[in-house]
Design a protein around this motif. Sequence first.
Motif, PDB file in Angstrom:
ATOM      1  N   ARG A   1      42.571  -4.319   0.339  1.00 50.95           N
ATOM      2  CA  ARG A   1      43.087  -4.431   1.709  1.00 50.95           C
ATOM      3  C   ARG A   1      41.989  -4.360   2.760  1.00 50.95           C
ATOM      4  N   ALA A   2      40.734  -4.312   2.317  1.00 47.72           N
ATOM      5  CA  ALA A   2      39.628  -4.124   3.268  1.00 47.72           C
ATOM      6  C   ALA A   2      39.527  -5.283   4.246  1.00 47.72           C
ATOM      7  N   GLU A   3      39.627  -6.515   3.740  1.00 47.63           N
ATOM      8  CA  GLU A   3      39.468  -7.659   4.638  1.00 47.63           C
ATOM      9  C   GLU A   3      40.648  -7.787   5.598  1.00 47.63           C
ATOM     10  N   ALA A   4      41.853  -7.436   5.127  1.00 44.01           N
ATOM     11  CA  ALA A   4      43.014  -7.482   6.022  1.00 44.01           C
ATOM     12  C   ALA A   4      42.852  -6.491   7.169  1.00 44.01           C
ATOM     13  N   ARG A   5      42.351  -5.286   6.859  1.00 42.42           N
ATOM     14  CA  ARG A   5      42.115  -4.294   7.923  1.00 42.42           C
ATOM     15  C   ARG A   5      41.012  -4.773   8.865  1.00 42.42           C
ATOM     16  N   PHE A   6      39.979  -5.368   8.297  1.00 45.40           N
ATOM     17  CA  PHE A   6      38.868  -5.890   9.102  1.00 45.40           C
ATOM     18  C   PHE A   6      39.354  -6.971  10.062  1.00 45.40           C
ATOM     19  N   ALA A   7      40.159  -7.908   9.552  1.00 44.30           N
ATOM     20  CA  ALA A   7      40.676  -8.985  10.394  1.00 44.30           C
ATOM     21  C   ALA A   7      41.597  -8.449  11.487  1.00 44.30           C
ATOM     22  N   ALA A   8      42.478  -7.504  11.116  1.00 40.10           N
ATOM     23  CA  ALA A   8      43.405  -6.954  12.101  1.00 40.10           C
ATOM     24  C   ALA A   8      42.660  -6.214  13.203  1.00 40.10           C
ATOM     25  N   ASN A   9      41.669  -5.426  12.822  1.00 41.20           N
ATOM     26  CA  ASN A   9      40.903  -4.686  13.827  1.00 41.20           C
ATOM     27  C   ASN A   9      40.159  -5.649  14.754  1.00 41.20           C
ATOM     28  N   THR A  10      39.539  -6.686  14.183  1.00 41.08           N
ATOM     29  CA  THR A  10      38.822  -7.671  15.004  1.00 41.08           C
ATOM     30  C   THR A  10      39.772  -8.375  15.959  1.00 41.08           C
ATOM     31  N   ASN A  11      40.947  -8.774  15.455  1.00 43.40           N
ATOM     32  CA  ASN A  11      41.925  -9.448  16.302  1.00 43.40           C
ATOM     33  C   ASN A  11      42.432  -8.527  17.407  1.00 43.40           C
TER      34      ASN A  11
ATOM     35  N   ARG B   1      32.728 -11.832   6.047  1.00 49.44           N
ATOM     36  CA  ARG B   1      33.804 -12.297   5.181  1.00 49.44           C
ATOM     37  C   ARG B   1      33.261 -13.070   3.984  1.00 49.44           C
ATOM     38  N   HIS B   2      32.198 -13.854   4.196  1.00 54.66           N
ATOM     39  CA  HIS B   2      31.583 -14.591   3.087  1.00 54.66           C
ATOM     40  C   HIS B   2      30.995 -13.612   2.069  1.00 54.66           C
ATOM     41  N   ARG B   3      30.339 -12.562   2.566  1.00 60.75           N
ATOM     42  CA  ARG B   3      29.757 -11.570   1.668  1.00 60.75           C
ATOM     43  C   ARG B   3      30.837 -10.875   0.851  1.00 60.75           C
ATOM     44  N   ARG B   4      31.940 -10.522   1.500  1.00 58.42           N
ATOM     45  CA  ARG B   4      33.028  -9.859   0.779  1.00 58.42           C
ATOM     46  C   ARG B   4      33.702 -10.813  -0.209  1.00 58.42           C
ATOM     47  N   ARG B   5      33.814 -12.077   0.169  1.00 58.99           N
ATOM     48  CA  ARG B   5      34.426 -13.043  -0.732  1.00 58.99           C
ATOM     49  C   ARG B   5      33.580 -13.227  -1.987  1.00 58.99           C
ATOM     50  N   GLU B   6      32.252 -13.265  -1.807  1.00 52.31           N
ATOM     51  CA  GLU B   6      31.356 -13.404  -2.958  1.00 52.31           C
ATOM     52  C   GLU B   6      31.421 -12.168  -3.860  1.00 52.31           C
ATOM     53  N   LEU B   7      31.492 -10.981  -3.244  1.00 50.51           N
ATOM     54  CA  LEU B   7      31.624  -9.761  -4.032  1.00 50.51           C
ATOM     55  C   LEU B   7      32.922  -9.776  -4.826  1.00 50.51           C
TER      56      LEU B   7
ATOM     57  N   THR C   1      33.698 -16.859  28.273  1.00 48.47           N
ATOM     58  CA  THR C   1      33.508 -15.764  27.316  1.00 48.47           C
ATOM     59  C   THR C   1      33.778 -16.271  25.904  1.00 48.47           C
ATOM     60  N   ARG C   2      32.813 -16.072  25.029  1.00 49.41           N
ATOM     61  CA  ARG C   2      32.966 -16.530  23.642  1.00 49.41           C
ATOM     62  C   ARG C   2      32.931 -15.334  22.691  1.00 49.41           C
ATOM     63  N   HIS C   3      33.957 -15.238  21.876  1.00 49.30           N
ATOM     64  CA  HIS C   3      34.009 -14.208  20.844  1.00 49.30           C
ATOM     65  C   HIS C   3      33.508 -14.867  19.565  1.00 49.30           C
ATOM     66  N   CYS C   4      32.223 -14.700  19.324  1.00 49.56           N
ATOM     67  CA  CYS C   4      31.523 -15.464  18.291  1.00 49.56           C
ATOM     68  C   CYS C   4      32.029 -15.109  16.897  1.00 49.56           C
ATOM     69  N   GLY C   5      32.178 -16.124  16.067  1.00 47.16           N
ATOM     70  CA  GLY C   5      32.647 -15.911  14.707  1.00 47.16           C
ATOM     71  C   GLY C   5      31.543 -15.900  13.676  1.00 47.16           C
ATOM     72  N   LYS C   6      30.275 -16.103  14.099  1.00 44.50           N
ATOM     73  CA  LYS C   6      29.188 -16.206  13.119  1.00 44.50           C
ATOM     74  C   LYS C   6      29.029 -14.919  12.316  1.00 44.50           C
ATOM     75  N   ALA C   7      28.940 -13.781  13.000  1.00 44.12           N
ATOM     76  CA  ALA C   7      28.770 -12.513  12.298  1.00 44.12           C
ATOM     77  C   ALA C   7      30.009 -12.182  11.472  1.00 44.12           C
ATOM     78  N   LEU C   8      31.201 -12.476  12.014  1.00 44.97           N
ATOM     79  CA  LEU C   8      32.434 -12.208  11.290  1.00 44.97           C
ATOM     80  C   LEU C   8      32.503 -13.032  10.015  1.00 44.97           C
TER      81      LEU C   8
END
Length: 380
Positions: A245-255, A218-224, A207-214
């Motif tokens: 705090r959007a990316e922190a919430r995104f990372a926590a939810n994904t994890n 994150r790249h899009r948010r970093r550029e913004l 089972t692979r939890h792919c990081g490509k979409a994630l």
Amino acid sequence: MKLVVQVRLLPTPEQAAALEATLRAVNAAACQVSTLAYDQRVFRNYDLRKHAYTSIKDHYGLAAQAAQHVIKKVADAYAVLHANLRAGNLGKPGSARRLKAESKPIVFRSEAAQPFDDRCLSWQIDARTVSIWTVAGRLKDLTFTASAEQLKTLSAYRKGESDLVCRDGMWFLIATCDLPDRPVSLPDGFLGVDLGIANIATTSTGTRHCGKALNAVRHRRRELRRRLQAKGTKSAKRLLKKRRRAEARFAANTNHVIAKQIVTEAERTGQGIALEDLQGIRDRVRLRKPQRVTLHAWSFHQLGSFISYKAARAGVAIIHVDPSYTSQQCSACGHVDKNNRPDQETFSCTSCGFAEHADVNAARNIASRGVAGWAVSHAA
């Protein structure tokens, strides 16, 4: 096992004003106590009480228990600082970062969290209200909202202090709950978990939890964020503050999602979970510059801690293993060679010819080491 439950308070404007005034008062008092502790080199809780208790209680209008919590908060903050200094987490002696930390007293933000015990805060779980001390008097019937599961946990296991927090204009109480330890089931093998960049997590079952979409998000948010910082207008700064705090919430939810799926798979199959011991990974690994951003931005430690506590709640055995050469070792014959990895995705053993996805192969090696480590640590 200790967990925290966060509930949102729904104060009226008058109640919110009282809560805000309380946080400002206790944190102003904490700054005064911190300066006193730093100047007189007194950092123990009971010693600080002798120097500061009466003055802050009278000057800031604090209740006796609130004043003691302020002093304890300061003592705990200095205990953490000194522990970090001893461990070298703030750099070597003489470094700029260490000198900056040592050269001034700790400062508390005006809206920093404040702990409350059962003398200052009482819960009415069924009514979904709390009664809390403030500098404006006791607030009764302060409403909070929570899910059914949170209410059940609070009712059965809440124990100890609760922290009052103000975040983006919203009020929260974070309550400590002491859950009984669940007996760990004897594992029938181990589910290996390989953590990485291209794939956030890969299990030994494939089972692979792919990081490509994630990574794309994150790249899009970093550029913004970069463009808004470069713009520097009031509206850009307002948007940055809103999104900080959007990316922190995104990372926590994904994890959380990934951890739940891994623990559920292990529980369903009766296996334990073998994780890599990633202590110091940021200092050990050498990556190209684009990958460094991903490595340092994603919270692998958080994912590991989520897996650990969810496994403990489910009674699933967990073990941490040495990750050295798991990506270069053949899970079929054990041959180790860096040439076994012709590219990022592919593993092809130069000795026996075994081929597999590189992350799956690494996860199988982690699973094998988990079995061996469990056998050694639980030998009769």
